[in-house]
Design an enzyme around this catalytic site. Structure first.
Site, short mmCIF file in Angstrom:
data_model
loop_
_atom_site.label_atom_id
_atom_site.label_comp_id
_atom_site.label_asym_id
_atom_site.label_seq_id
_atom_site.Cartn_x
_atom_site.Cartn_y
_atom_site.Cartn_z
N ARG A 15 0.81 -1.22 0.00
CA ARG A 15 0.00 0.00 0.00
C ARG A 15 0.84 1.27 0.00
O ARG A 15 0.33 2.36 -0.22
CB ARG A 15 -0.95 -0.02 1.21
CG ARG A 15 -2.09 -1.01 1.06
CD ARG A 15 -2.81 -1.26 2.38
NE ARG A 15 -2.10 -2.22 3.22
CZ ARG A 15 -2.45 -2.54 4.46
NH1 ARG A 15 -3.50 -1.97 5.01
NH2 ARG A 15 -1.77 -3.44 5.15
N LYS A 22 8.95 -1.07 3.07
CA LYS A 22 8.13 -0.20 3.91
C LYS A 22 8.83 0.22 5.20
O LYS A 22 8.81 1.40 5.58
CB LYS A 22 6.80 -0.86 4.25
CG LYS A 22 5.97 -0.02 5.21
CD LYS A 22 4.55 -0.47 5.33
CE LYS A 22 4.41 -1.72 6.15
NZ LYS A 22 2.99 -2.08 6.32
N GLY A 78 2.80 -14.18 5.44
CA GLY A 78 1.99 -13.67 6.55
C GLY A 78 2.78 -13.54 7.85
O GLY A 78 3.90 -14.03 7.96
N ARG A 334 28.73 24.95 5.49
CA ARG A 334 28.89 23.54 5.14
C ARG A 334 29.79 22.82 6.15
O ARG A 334 30.37 23.46 7.03
CB ARG A 334 29.42 23.43 3.71
CG ARG A 334 28.41 23.92 2.67
CD ARG A 334 29.01 23.98 1.29
NE ARG A 334 29.64 22.72 0.94
CZ ARG A 334 30.58 22.60 0.01
NH1 ARG A 334 31.01 23.67 -0.65
NH2 ARG A 334 31.11 21.42 -0.25
N ASN A 387 40.26 27.28 -4.03
CA ASN A 387 40.91 26.27 -3.19
C ASN A 387 41.19 24.97 -3.92
O ASN A 387 41.91 24.12 -3.41
CB ASN A 387 40.06 25.99 -1.94
CG ASN A 387 38.65 25.56 -2.31
OD1 ASN A 387 38.11 25.94 -3.35
ND2 ASN A 387 38.04 24.77 -1.46
N SER A 406 36.65 43.92 -2.56
CA SER A 406 35.60 43.19 -3.28
C SER A 406 36.16 42.45 -4.48
O SER A 406 37.16 42.87 -5.07
CB SER A 406 34.54 44.18 -3.75
OG SER A 406 33.89 44.72 -2.63
C1 UD1 Z 1 -1.29 -6.68 11.23
C2 UD1 Z 1 -2.19 -7.61 12.07
C3 UD1 Z 1 -3.45 -6.88 12.46
C4 UD1 Z 1 -3.07 -5.61 13.22
C5 UD1 Z 1 -2.11 -4.73 12.41
C6 UD1 Z 1 -1.60 -3.61 13.28
C7 UD1 Z 1 -1.81 -9.91 11.32
C8 UD1 Z 1 -2.33 -11.04 10.51
N1 UD1 Z 1 -2.53 -8.79 11.30
O1 UD1 Z 1 -2.03 -6.38 10.06
O2 UD1 Z 1 -4.26 -7.70 13.28
O3 UD1 Z 1 -4.26 -4.89 13.54
O4 UD1 Z 1 -0.97 -5.50 11.99
O5 UD1 Z 1 -0.80 -2.73 12.55
O6 UD1 Z 1 -0.80 -10.05 11.97
N2 UD1 Z 1 5.32 -8.92 7.81
C9 UD1 Z 1 6.31 -9.86 7.67
N3 UD1 Z 1 6.06 -10.93 6.87
C10 UD1 Z 1 4.88 -11.13 6.25
C11 UD1 Z 1 3.86 -10.17 6.42
C12 UD1 Z 1 4.12 -9.07 7.22
O7 UD1 Z 1 7.39 -9.73 8.22
O8 UD1 Z 1 4.73 -12.15 5.57
C13 UD1 Z 1 5.60 -7.74 8.66
C14 UD1 Z 1 5.50 -6.44 7.90
O9 UD1 Z 1 6.77 -6.04 7.40
C15 UD1 Z 1 5.01 -5.47 8.97
C16 UD1 Z 1 4.24 -6.36 9.93
O10 UD1 Z 1 4.64 -7.68 9.67
O11 UD1 Z 1 6.07 -4.86 9.66
C17 UD1 Z 1 2.73 -6.22 9.75
O12 UD1 Z 1 2.40 -6.56 8.42
P1 UD1 Z 1 1.21 -5.84 7.65
O13 UD1 Z 1 1.07 -6.50 6.34
O14 UD1 Z 1 1.31 -4.39 7.71
O15 UD1 Z 1 -0.02 -6.33 8.57
P2 UD1 Z 1 -1.39 -5.57 8.78
O16 UD1 Z 1 -2.27 -5.86 7.62
O17 UD1 Z 1 -1.15 -4.17 9.11
MG MG Z 2 0.50 -2.97 9.01
#
Ligand code: UD1
Ligand code: MG
Length: 459
Positions: A15, A22, A78, A334, A387, A406
């Protein structure tokens, strides 16, 4: 008891619509992920694990540091899948604190309270009441008891009406977490392994689940889009402005201040609108900063006045502005500019890697690079230090009480002796003796009987 911390930072951040991972987008000058790491630093975890994936090499290089362990998640399936990747480096027992890398303003005290509330036995969730909970996992309760978290995309319309959201921060008993993660499925709207599914598992296994309310909404807002990033930036800047004003700093408008690093101020400091402070900036007592100044890595001593539109950049070699100095408007200092007390630098004057002693003045349209300038020197309008010879930089030494007229070009290396005067328009390629007038320009001549050309008549 062992404490492990897992920060999830592998997601793409679709997004954001950006090529940059991000968690590397900047908030008040620091990467989102860096904010999270700084917030948990004081918990002295046994292991601090960062899960990387999208742009892993870039993310790891940006936040590499003592005692940090990186584990990779590829592909990203996830948040539950992300924590699964950290399992091999977690302790068998104890508590694991899990945070989202995109929720940057989490308070250290809140994180600590979660760990203490878990005690290696309870699953503790940080939750928040949101005016607009869109996008957040919703906390499902039966009476007071937390039963589960449902993600936005899987929620029924009734569940979407719930305003209590999951913040992305939890503290879990490590041993139980291992079992829950092993049992996750991706049978949901996003075909992902949701970390949030462990809540229902904890309930099913009779592990106590505790929901703790965040101290403020700001502390737990996640960044998923440029609009959210900008919103958080303004909230954070407002917080900084309020802290400064509480310390006595007079801000012309707290909504038009940006501090992207640290700003320390003495008493009676005035800051006009639209100023940006980066890196480490220290302002002494009674300092006044005009509108639209950008100041990075600098110390400005008591009573100095920086007029509008001045750019001070001490990146790598902090700039020093002495007491009661006058800088600008439209000046540029600078790296390595070291100005003593009562120095005046005026409009369109650039100073780089140069030392100016007490009371030296360069008031108009000038360049001082790699120069050592003595006390009370007056450096004329339009004069420059040449310089750079195309390969190397050379120094210019201007001793006390020199007057440079000047439009002079001082070809370095060169020394102007104490009290010397350099005639305006000189291009000087050798040292000038102390106390004398040196002029290096063709003598003015007057051509007797010269006539202006007359316009030729066309036939
Ligand atoms: C997540 C939560 C949601 C919560 C929200 C708060 C889950 C399933 N959902 O949703 O309940 O309200 O955060 O902000 O946990 N990430 C990984 N690997 C992945 C996916 C994500 O490391 O495969 C990391 C992302 O870099 C990020 C964090 O996890 O820092 C959250 O991921 P994001 O996709 O933003 O989750 P949300 O949809 O915001
Ligand atoms: Mg998030």
């Amino acid at each position: 008891m062992a404490l492990d911390i897992v920060v999830m930072a592998a997601g793409k951040g679709t997004r954001m619509k950006s090529a940059r991972p991000k968690v590397l987008h900047r908030l008040a000058g620091r990467a989102l992920l860096q904010h999270v790491l700084d917030a948990v630093q004081g918990l002295s975890a046994d292991r601090l694990i960062v899960v990387t994936g999208h742009g892993a090499a870039e993310v790891e290089a940006a936040v590499a540091g003592e005692g940090r362990v990186f584990v990779r998640q590829e592909p990203q399936r996830g948040t539950g899948h992300a924590v699964q990747q950290a399992l091999p480096v977690l302790h068998e027992e104890g508590t694991t604190l899990i945070l989202n890398g995109d929720t940057p303003l989490i308070e250290p005290a809140t994180a600590r309270a979660l760990v203490e509330a878990s005690g290696g036995e309870r699953l503790v969730l940080l939750t928040v009441q949101l005016a607009d909970p869109t996008g957040y996992g919703r906390i499902l309760r039966e009476g007071e008891a937390v039963r589960a978290i449902v993600e936005q995309k899987d929620a029924t319309p009734e569940q979407r009406a719930i305003r209590e959201g999951y913040t992305g921060v939890m503290a879990a008993p490590t041993a139980a977490l291992r079992r829950w993660l092993a049992a996750l499925t991706c049978d949901n709207a996003q075909n992902e392994y949701y970390l949030t599914d462990v809540v229902a598992m904890a309930v099913a296994h009779g592990v106590p689940v505790v929901a703790r309310a965040a101290t403020s909404e700001t502390e737990v807002l996640g960044v998923n889009s440029p609009a959210q990033l900008a919103d958080l930036e303004r909230r954070l800047q407002r917080r900084t402005a309020e802290r400064l004003m509480a310390e006595g700093v007079r801000l012309a408008d707290p909504a038009r201040l940006d501090v992207r690093g640290s700003l320390e101020c003495g008493t009676d400091v005035d800051i006009d609108v639209n100023c940006v402070f980066e890196g480490r900036v220290v302002l002494g007592d009674g300092v006044s900063i005009g509108a639209n100044c950008v100041i990075r890595d600098a110390q400005i001593d008591a009573g100095a006045i920086v007029h509008p539109f001045t750019h001070i950049d001490g990146d790598g070699r902090p700039v020093r502005v002495g007491a009661d100095a006058r800088i600008g408007p439209f000046a540029r200092l600078r790296p390595g500019a070291q100005l003593a007390a009562e120095v005046h630098i005026g409009n369109f004057v650039e100073v780089k890697n140069s030392t100016l002693a007490r009371g030296a003045k360069a008031n108009h349209l000038a360049y001082l690079g790699d120069a050592t300038v003595g006390e009370r020197v007056n450096y004329g309008a339009g004069s420059i230090t040449a310089n750079y010879d195309g390969a190397n930089k050379h120094r210019t030494v201007i001793e006390n009480d020199v007057h440079v007229g000047s439009n002079c070009v001082l070809i370095a290396p060169i020394t102007l002796g104490a009290g010397a005067t350099i005639g305006g328009g000189s291009t000087l390629g050798r040292d000038a003796p102390a106390g004398q007038l040196t002029v290096a320009r063709p003598k003015a001549i007057t051509v007797q009987g010269w006539k202006r050309p007359a316009k030729q008549k066309k036939d």
